[in-house]
Design a protein around this motif. Sequence first.
Motif, PDB file in Angstrom:
ATOM      1  N   PHE A  75       0.779  -1.281   0.000  1.00  0.00           N
ATOM      2  CA  PHE A  75       0.057   0.068   0.128  1.00  0.00           C
ATOM      3  C   PHE A  75       0.863   1.124   0.041  1.00  0.00           C
ATOM      4  CE2 PHE A  75      -2.273   3.148   2.546  1.00  0.00           C
ATOM      5  CZ  PHE A  75      -3.401   3.670   1.711  1.00  0.00           C
ATOM      6  N   GLY A  76       1.957   1.106   0.822  1.00  0.00           N
ATOM      7  CA  GLY A  76       2.732   2.577   1.035  1.00  0.00           C
ATOM      8  C   GLY A  76       3.404   2.785  -0.397  1.00  0.00           C
ATOM      9  N   CYS A  77       3.954   1.538  -0.756  1.00  0.00           N
ATOM     10  CA  CYS A  77       4.669   1.449  -2.005  1.00  0.00           C
ATOM     11  C   CYS A  77       4.199   2.270  -3.184  1.00  0.00           C
ATOM     12  CB  CYS A  77       5.378   0.153  -2.266  1.00  0.00           C
ATOM     13  SG  CYS A  77       6.496   0.132  -3.871  1.00  0.00           S
ATOM     14  N   ALA A  78       2.804   1.681  -3.488  1.00  0.00           N
ATOM     15  CA  ALA A  78       1.852   2.125  -4.664  1.00  0.00           C
ATOM     16  C   ALA A  78       1.545   3.481  -4.463  1.00  0.00           C
ATOM     17  CB  ALA A  78       0.900   1.106  -4.706  1.00  0.00           C
ATOM     18  N   LEU A  79       1.094   3.774  -3.031  1.00  0.00           N
ATOM     19  CA  LEU A  79       0.561   5.224  -2.884  1.00  0.00           C
ATOM     20  C   LEU A  79       1.687   6.274  -3.085  1.00  0.00           C
ATOM     21  CD1 LEU A  79      -1.940   6.824  -1.824  1.00  0.00           C
ATOM     22  CD2 LEU A  79      -0.795   6.548   0.387  1.00  0.00           C
ATOM     23  N   VAL A  80       3.012   5.957  -2.582  1.00  0.00           N
ATOM     24  CA  VAL A  80       3.978   7.029  -2.821  1.00  0.00           C
ATOM     25  C   VAL A  80       4.260   7.381  -4.404  1.00  0.00           C
ATOM     26  CG1 VAL A  80       5.947   5.746  -2.548  1.00  0.00           C
ATOM     27  CG2 VAL A  80       6.019   8.332  -1.920  1.00  0.00           C
ATOM     28  N   MET A  81       4.192   6.128  -5.149  1.00  0.00           N
ATOM     29  CA  MET A  81       4.546   6.275  -6.349  1.00  0.00           C
ATOM     30  C   MET A  81       3.554   6.893  -7.076  1.00  0.00           C
ATOM     31  SD  MET A  81       6.459   2.605  -6.968  1.00  0.00           S
ATOM     32  CE  MET A  81       6.848   2.749  -8.648  1.00  0.00           C
ATOM     33  N   THR A  82       2.115   6.512  -6.801  1.00  0.00           N
ATOM     34  CA  THR A  82       0.945   7.398  -7.446  1.00  0.00           C
ATOM     35  C   THR A  82       0.875   8.760  -7.247  1.00  0.00           C
ATOM     36  OG1 THR A  82      -0.253   5.134  -7.256  1.00  0.00           O
ATOM     37  CG2 THR A  82      -1.369   7.263  -7.843  1.00  0.00           C
ATOM     38  N   ILE A  83       1.094   9.059  -5.991  1.00  0.00           N
ATOM     39  CA  ILE A  83       1.024  10.484  -5.469  1.00  0.00           C
ATOM     40  C   ILE A  83       2.330  11.218  -6.251  1.00  0.00           C
ATOM     41  CG2 ILE A  83       1.344  12.209  -3.623  1.00  0.00           C
ATOM     42  CD1 ILE A  83      -0.293  10.087  -2.035  1.00  0.00           C
ATOM     43  N   ALA A  84       3.386  10.737  -6.184  1.00  0.00           N
ATOM     44  CA  ALA A  84       4.617  11.293  -6.849  1.00  0.00           C
ATOM     45  C   ALA A  84       4.378  11.509  -8.422  1.00  0.00           C
ATOM     46  CB  ALA A  84       5.815  10.663  -6.574  1.00  0.00           C
ATOM     47  N   PHE A  85       3.765  10.772  -8.937  1.00  0.00           N
ATOM     48  CA  PHE A  85       3.307  10.783 -10.344  1.00  0.00           C
ATOM     49  C   PHE A  85       2.161  11.887 -10.620  1.00  0.00           C
ATOM     50  CE2 PHE A  85       5.011   6.605 -11.511  1.00  0.00           C
ATOM     51  CZ  PHE A  85       5.634   7.022 -12.913  1.00  0.00           C
ATOM     52  N   LEU A  86       1.321  11.909  -9.790  1.00  0.00           N
ATOM     53  CA  LEU A  86       0.225  12.997  -9.881  1.00  0.00           C
ATOM     54  C   LEU A  86       0.867  14.538  -9.695  1.00  0.00           C
ATOM     55  CD1 LEU A  86      -2.579  11.305  -8.212  1.00  0.00           C
ATOM     56  CD2 LEU A  86      -2.243  11.712 -10.562  1.00  0.00           C
ATOM     57  N   ILE A  87       1.436  14.324  -8.691  1.00  0.00           N
ATOM     58  CA  ILE A  87       2.218  15.929  -8.534  1.00  0.00           C
ATOM     59  C   ILE A  87       3.229  16.187  -9.402  1.00  0.00           C
ATOM     60  CG2 ILE A  87       3.908  17.140  -6.824  1.00  0.00           C
ATOM     61  CD1 ILE A  87       2.672  15.220  -4.498  1.00  0.00           C
ATOM     62  N   GLN A  88       4.136  15.161  -9.939  1.00  0.00           N
ATOM     63  CA  GLN A  88       4.892  15.895 -11.137  1.00  0.00           C
ATOM     64  C   GLN A  88       4.142  16.229 -12.212  1.00  0.00           C
ATOM     65  OE1 GLN A  88       8.626  15.697 -10.755  1.00  0.00           O
ATOM     66  NE2 GLN A  88       8.204  16.858 -12.557  1.00  0.00           N
ATOM     67  N   ILE A  89       3.083  15.323 -12.642  1.00  0.00           N
ATOM     68  CA  ILE A  89       2.301  15.864 -13.782  1.00  0.00           C
ATOM     69  C   ILE A  89       1.792  17.282 -13.571  1.00  0.00           C
ATOM     70  CG2 ILE A  89       0.194  15.406 -14.963  1.00  0.00           C
ATOM     71  CD1 ILE A  89       0.589  12.273 -14.553  1.00  0.00           C
ATOM     72  N   SER A  90       1.243  17.419 -12.538  1.00  0.00           N
ATOM     73  CA  SER A  90       0.553  18.862 -12.001  1.00  0.00           C
ATOM     74  C   SER A  90       1.807  20.045 -11.918  1.00  0.00           C
ATOM     75  CB  SER A  90       0.114  18.894 -10.343  1.00  0.00           C
ATOM     76  OG  SER A  90      -0.241  20.158 -10.026  1.00  0.00           O
ATOM     77  N   MET A  91       3.002  19.484 -11.495  1.00  0.00           N
ATOM     78  CA  MET A  91       4.196  20.503 -11.701  1.00  0.00           C
ATOM     79  C   MET A  91       4.467  21.044 -12.980  1.00  0.00           C
ATOM     80  SD  MET A  91       6.621  19.839  -8.452  1.00  0.00           S
ATOM     81  CE  MET A  91       6.048  19.918  -6.779  1.00  0.00           C
ATOM     82  N   THR A  92       4.512  19.745 -13.812  1.00  0.00           N
ATOM     83  CA  THR A  92       4.898  20.013 -15.094  1.00  0.00           C
ATOM     84  C   THR A  92       3.979  21.012 -15.925  1.00  0.00           C
ATOM     85  OG1 THR A  92       6.056  17.890 -15.139  1.00  0.00           O
ATOM     86  CG2 THR A  92       5.567  18.975 -17.307  1.00  0.00           C
ATOM     87  N   CYS A  93       2.657  20.700 -15.803  1.00  0.00           N
ATOM     88  CA  CYS A  93       1.751  21.371 -16.307  1.00  0.00           C
ATOM     89  C   CYS A  93       1.625  22.994 -15.978  1.00  0.00           C
ATOM     90  CB  CYS A  93       0.211  20.862 -16.197  1.00  0.00           C
ATOM     91  SG  CYS A  93       0.027  19.115 -16.791  1.00  0.00           S
TER      92      CYS A  93
END
Length: 564
Positions: free
Chosen positions: A540-558
């Motif tokens: 759960f922790g592994c999948a969650l941090v990877m998912t949130i990091a992807f979402l934040i990176q996409i948001s920052m890039t946009c």
Amino acid sequence: MQTLDWIVLIGTLLTIVIYGTLKTRGSKDVQDYVRGGNSSKWWTIGLSVMATQASAITFLSTPGQAFHDGMGFVQFYFGVPLSMIIICMVFIPIYHRLKVYTAYEFLENRFDLKTRSLTAILFLIQRGLAAGITIYAPAIILSAVLDWNLNYLNIIIGILVIIYTVSGGTKAVSITQKHQMAVIFAGMFVAFFLIISYLPADITFTKALDIAGASGKMDILNFEFNLENRYTVWTGLIGGTFLALSYFGTDQSQVQRYLSGKSMKEMQMGLIFNGLLKVPMQFFILLVGVMVFVFYQFNASPINFNPATDNVVLYSSCIDDYRMLQAEQQQIFDEKQVIVQQYSNSNPSKENIKALQKINQKDKANREAARIVIDEAAKEFDTKIETNDKDYVFIHFILNNLPRGLIGLLLAVILSAAMSSTASELNALASTTSLDIYKRNFAEGKEDAHYVRATKWFTFGWGILAIIIACVAYLADNLIQLVNIIGSIFYGNVLGIFLLAFFFKAIKGNAVFIAALITQTIVVIGWWFDWMPYLWLNLFGCALVMTIAFLIQISMTCNERTVS
């Protein structure tokens, strides 16, 4: 405890401490002190990795786990061999190529300093707590059964470890762990064969396994996909793999063991050796517990193996209820003798098996009733008492059935295991504090000798803190579970950070840092409200941090594109 036992116990422990101190003193630089001069062979690495994980909790709690619940706990370790292969293929080549001193040093190269520091701090929190527990676990049990002062035991174990760990660093830990594992293996094999020899003459090892199997203790594999069940094949293969990946691949107490290897091949062979031996070793330790269960089918046992419980009930208003349960326990044992004898003297029929299962269920229910009475007695005196006696089963057998000298040897096994795990933890805590936190954030550009001195002082400081934690700790439901629960709360998050670093180059430091903070908060909340069995927290922790990091990176890039 006879004089011979004291001689064996004290002699074994002092020999290990003195040998480790004299053999490895005089480290002058960080390379020698933290990475052991990169002189370790694969067998030293393998035994050191195994000794780090196999704490006293393993040799105290695991047999008791098998005594009560059978062999199913071995499924917890099914993910270890798979994780060893992945670490050898992915983690070790990167660590070796970058010549890092700690696992978290790699994260600064890949992300930034704040991500390195945060991950190191997460490690320091969970491993600092675990260090106190690895001291406390054997101390509280030995203090209860031997009537030794608990705090004195905590201090003695802690000081013995501090002496040679401060003196010799990583090399001292690795060298002493080889000898500690030799003592541990010898002691456990002796105990196993003695248990078999103590069974009635007509009870062969095969018949003992039959009795254990009929009692439900040999049910090893459970393929049910049930989140309510902590120990299944899927929990071990999925949750266990993620836990082992994070523990062996990102926990500095383990990474530091194989970073001391002479070459990348030695590091890899050491981990493969550990992966091949880990499941059989745990299977054997659980089998020892199952044989203790069979032994007590023919020999009377206390209604609760923790001797401290009797003292609480004795002076309470619950004494009459407790004595009634003890009398019933004796009656159950007498009935069991007839049933077990019938079972072992014939080809077991369904009726024999059902009768044996029924009497053992009755035994279990009576012990549970005794636990409730003990809890009520403890409330009268406003005190806490450990009623779950899994951690006391094996030590009770040792003290009440082994011959002189061997009691001292088995106690040396328990204390050696405590020392080996604690030494690795203190060594890793000090290295991480010195190199990841102190050097990078407060004291860059100093000479090697300065960091060696700092690491020694941090080792001493963490050792004192571990002793303090041990002195104020209190037993959980089962010690081996407690350590794994603490790890599972943090390991999934840390593993996710490393996987992002290894495989997803588009993810940057800021996104990972924010995602790690959010994830750790959510995982702690999930554990507190018991959303899932603790092993699944790793996935759960592994999948969650990877998912949130992807979402934040996409948001920052946009946002960056919008601004530009």
